[in-house]
Design an enzyme around this catalytic site. Structure first.
Site, PDB file in Angstrom:
ATOM      1  N   VAL A 158       0.893  -1.010   0.101  1.00 38.16           N
ATOM      2  CA  VAL A 158       0.030   0.154  -0.076  1.00 38.16           C
ATOM      3  C   VAL A 158       0.945   1.092   0.119  1.00 38.16           C
ATOM      4  O   VAL A 158       1.783   1.324   0.652  1.00 38.16           O
ATOM      5  CB  VAL A 158      -1.034  -0.155   1.114  1.00 38.16           C
ATOM      6  CG1 VAL A 158      -1.738   1.088   1.049  1.00 38.16           C
ATOM      7  CG2 VAL A 158      -1.594  -1.061   1.386  1.00 38.16           C
ATOM      8  N   GLY A 164       2.413  11.497   6.466  1.00 38.35           N
ATOM      9  CA  GLY A 164       2.625  11.989   7.819  1.00 38.35           C
ATOM     10  C   GLY A 164       3.675  11.469   8.781  1.00 38.35           C
ATOM     11  O   GLY A 164       4.677  10.863   8.442  1.00 38.35           O
ATOM     12  N   GLY A 166       3.107   8.430  10.004  1.00 42.07           N
ATOM     13  CA  GLY A 166       3.152   7.010   9.571  1.00 42.07           C
ATOM     14  C   GLY A 166       1.804   6.343  10.241  1.00 42.07           C
ATOM     15  O   GLY A 166       1.871   5.203  10.489  1.00 42.07           O
ATOM     16  N   SER A 186       8.205  15.985   4.765  1.00 39.98           N
ATOM     17  CA  SER A 186       8.925  16.371   6.004  1.00 39.98           C
ATOM     18  C   SER A 186      10.038  15.631   6.658  1.00 39.98           C
ATOM     19  O   SER A 186       9.383  14.162   6.777  1.00 39.98           O
ATOM     20  CB  SER A 186       7.900  16.476   7.041  1.00 39.98           C
ATOM     21  OG  SER A 186       8.405  16.744   8.342  1.00 39.98           O
ATOM     22  N   GLN A 189       8.934  14.339   9.942  1.00 38.96           N
ATOM     23  CA  GLN A 189       8.074  13.237  10.098  1.00 38.96           C
ATOM     24  C   GLN A 189       8.575  11.734   9.864  1.00 38.96           C
ATOM     25  O   GLN A 189       8.190  10.822  10.525  1.00 38.96           O
ATOM     26  CB  GLN A 189       6.723  13.570   9.084  1.00 38.96           C
ATOM     27  CG  GLN A 189       5.975  14.512   9.758  1.00 38.96           C
ATOM     28  CD  GLN A 189       4.772  14.624   8.879  1.00 38.96           C
ATOM     29  OE1 GLN A 189       5.178  14.462   7.392  1.00 38.96           O
ATOM     30  NE2 GLN A 189       3.659  15.248   9.095  1.00 38.96           N
ATOM     31  N   CYS A 341     -11.782  26.027  12.573  1.00 35.22           N
ATOM     32  CA  CYS A 341     -12.133  25.085  12.008  1.00 35.22           C
ATOM     33  C   CYS A 341     -13.207  24.157  12.137  1.00 35.22           C
ATOM     34  O   CYS A 341     -14.094  23.783  11.599  1.00 35.22           O
ATOM     35  CB  CYS A 341     -10.662  24.413  11.722  1.00 35.22           C
ATOM     36  SG  CYS A 341      -9.541  25.164  10.739  1.00 35.22           S
TER      37      CYS A 341
END
Length: 370
Positions: A158, A164, A166, A186, A189, A341
């Site tokens: 996959v 991100g 992980g 990143s 990350q 948000c």
């Protein structure tokens, strides 16, 4: 009417009373707020909150009411928004080079993410079915649902676009026996994920999604498409199509808007999501034309309100209380981000869509997973 009285009247129409008794009422501490808001729009409003010029006990509900009544539509676009829109039209604001600069800014607040997110460091909307009572459970429910949506089996590979820290890869490898590869721009990350998941079949590549060359059984992407930019939507889906097998499934999870736009709110663009754009269904449909068949669309938008409120509670509980002036301004910035948000999702102005896409359709028919 004066500038102040105009805004006060519009807020009152949304059920918000300036210096009123309810938790969603705005408490004004500096009268310069009104000129700042009229001159700088939502950027000025957000920065004024960071500076302590106004407060609100329930910021999320304040924004729910203001957004529901579309109070902002009564004002001329600010210079900041106009300039953002011009830049977005003239230039590709999400090139490979720019994406790395954005990552350095967007993910440089690792401590704030650690304080806010769940134990797996999952940076996208959780899923809160009946019986789920906290953010850790909500994120595990979401990750499990994604695994079921793509039908991943032990040994299958996959690709996680924008992986991100992980969280998905670690979960899929541990619970489903998947072999996962993720890309992130990143390095921080990737370093975190490599250490945390060093005993699992999880690989982190520090590169842009457009640079990935592997072949995989399935593709997932969560909270990444909002950073792609409308000029790159087609390239994003072409990258997924090159990588995925003909009988694989691609689960793409993104915040969505009912309106086609080329930029986001100026305050969010400056402080949280530089280069961010919220896609519309029309833009996604055009971008996948001829590449994928849509076999399922699931709207979990209301779940992001609950997720953001949980992040806000985590952040308030875990962030140091002994803050200097600069630290207090950052604290207010981060809470403003989470709560404004939350109000956007509560008002339903913002959605969260999970698309399941198939290169050639599912011959036997797709069985919906919830």
């Amino acid at each position: 009417m004066t500038q102040k009285s105009t805004i006060v009247a519009l807020l009152a129409d949304a059920g918000v009373v300036v210096n009123g008794p309810d938790p969603w009422d705005m408490q004004v501490h500096d009268e310069r707020l009104w000129n700042r808001f009229l001159a700088e729009g939502t950027l000025g409003m957000g920065e004024a909150y960071m500076d302590g010029w106004w407060d609100c006990a329930d910021v999320a509900e304040f924004f729910n009411r203001v957004i529901t009544k579309t109070v902002d539509k009564n004002f001329r676009p600010s210079v900041n928004l106009i300039w953002q829109t011009v830049q977005a039209r003239l230039f590709n604001m999400q090139t490979i080079t720019r994406s790395r600069r954005v990552a350095a800014m967007h993910y440089n607040e690792t401590d704030a993410y650690r304080a806010s997110l769940d134990d797996r460091m999952t940076g996208s909307c959780g899923y809160w079915p009946e019986g789920v009572v906290n953010i850790n459970q909500a994120q595990e429910a979401k990750l499990d649902m994604v695994c079921r949506k793509i039908g991943v089996k032990s040994g299958q590979k996959v690709w996680d676009i924008g992986c991100g820290w992980g969280a998905f890869m670690g979960f899929a490898a541990e619970k489903y026996g998947a072999d996962c590869v993720g890309v992130t721009v990143s390095p921080d990350q990737a370093a975190y994920g490599r250490e945390r998941y060093k005993d699992l079949k999880v690989e982190f590549q520090v590169k842009d999604y457009r640079e990935f060359t592997g072949k995989v059984d399935h593709v997932v992407s969560m909270g990444m498409f909002e950073h792609v930019g409308y000029k790159n939507y087609r390239a994003y889906f072409e990258a997924a199509r090159r990588a995925i097998s003909d009988d694989g499934l691609f689960m793409m999870h993104t915040v969505g808007s009912a309106h086609t736009t080329s930029t986001i709110d100026p305050w969010l663009e400056k402080y949280i999501f530089p280069g961010g754009v919220i896609p519309s269904i029309a833009q996604i449909g055009t971008a996948i034309d001829g590449l994928f068949a849509t076999v399922d669309v699931h709207n979990i938008g209301p779940h992001y309100d609950k997720t953001l409120m949980a992040w806000s509670e985590n952040f308030a509980a875990k962030w140091p209380k002994d803050r200097d002036a600069q630290g207090e301004r950052f604290y207010r910035m981060w809470q403003y981000y989470l709560l404004c948000c939350a109000g956007g999702f509560r008002s339903r102005a913002l959605q969260v869509w999970q698309f399941v896409l198939s290169p050639k359709g599912v011959p036997e028919g797709y069985v919906t997973q919830r």
